[in-house]
Design a protein around this motif. Structure first.
Motif, PDB file in Angstrom:
ATOM      1  N   GLU A 162      -4.461   6.619   0.760  1.00 46.13           N
ATOM      2  CA  GLU A 162      -3.943   5.484  -0.001  1.00 46.13           C
ATOM      3  C   GLU A 162      -4.033   5.785  -1.496  1.00 46.13           C
ATOM      4  N   ASP A 169      -2.772   0.125  -4.067  1.00 42.53           N
ATOM      5  CA  ASP A 169      -3.003  -1.090  -3.291  1.00 42.53           C
ATOM      6  C   ASP A 169      -2.813  -2.256  -4.254  1.00 42.53           C
ATOM      7  N   GLN A 174       0.860  -1.179   0.000  1.00 50.67           N
ATOM      8  CA  GLN A 174       0.000   0.000   0.000  1.00 50.67           C
ATOM      9  C   GLN A 174       0.896   1.229   0.000  1.00 50.67           C
TER      10      GLN A 174
END
Length: 149
Positions: free
Chosen positions: A131, A134, A123
């Motif tokens: 974020e 991912d 991540q």
């Protein structure tokens, strides 16, 4: 790190990596020449309100951080691929990016005991903690010179 150093549940963190506009433009012009990656003026009027980095560039940055933090000096030799890759939020010039790699599984190949298999989730986050990447990767390690326990 050596394959034997990885443990299920382990978290490896690295960064930050400072991304410049020049780097965004250079990568995009070479590998992902879409206007929202290569034209700052047009990108201002686009959906993201400014220039954004290519998702593939983002993956490359994560790879660099993981290689420096965990794979340098290891027995890693290949990857059969990714289970998934997601770009939940854009990466912008000026972002400071950090990676968190979480080990999901560590095992030896059933058929070839000299191959170590590591499944892990990477991540990537910007400085605000958002974020921006991912993915789940599998890495292979050559353990042919490592004694089997």
């Amino acid at each position: 790190m050596k394959f034997a150093d990885f443990q299920t549940g382990q978290i490896i963190e690295a960064g930050p990596y400072a991304l410049t506009e020049a780097e965004v433009l250079q990568f995009a012009r070479a590998y992902d020449p879409q206007w929202f990656h290569t034209d700052p003026v047009a990108a201002e009027h686009g959906r993201f309100g400014g220039l954004i980095a290519s998702g593939w560039h983002t993956c490359g940055i994560a790879m660099r951080l993981v290689a420096d933090a965990a794979l340098q000096g290891s027995e890693s030799f290949a990857s059969p691929g990714l289970a998934y890759v997601k770009w939940p939020h854009p990466v912008r010039p000026g972002d400071q990016l950090s990676v968190r790699a979480t080990v999901i599984e560590v095992r030896r190949s059933r058929g070839q005991g000299h191959i170590g298999i590591l499944r892990w989730r990477w991540q990537l986050f910007n400085a605000a903690g958002t974020e921006v990447l991912d993915l789940e990767a599998t890495s292979l390690f050559d353990l042919s010179k490592t004694p089997t326990p």
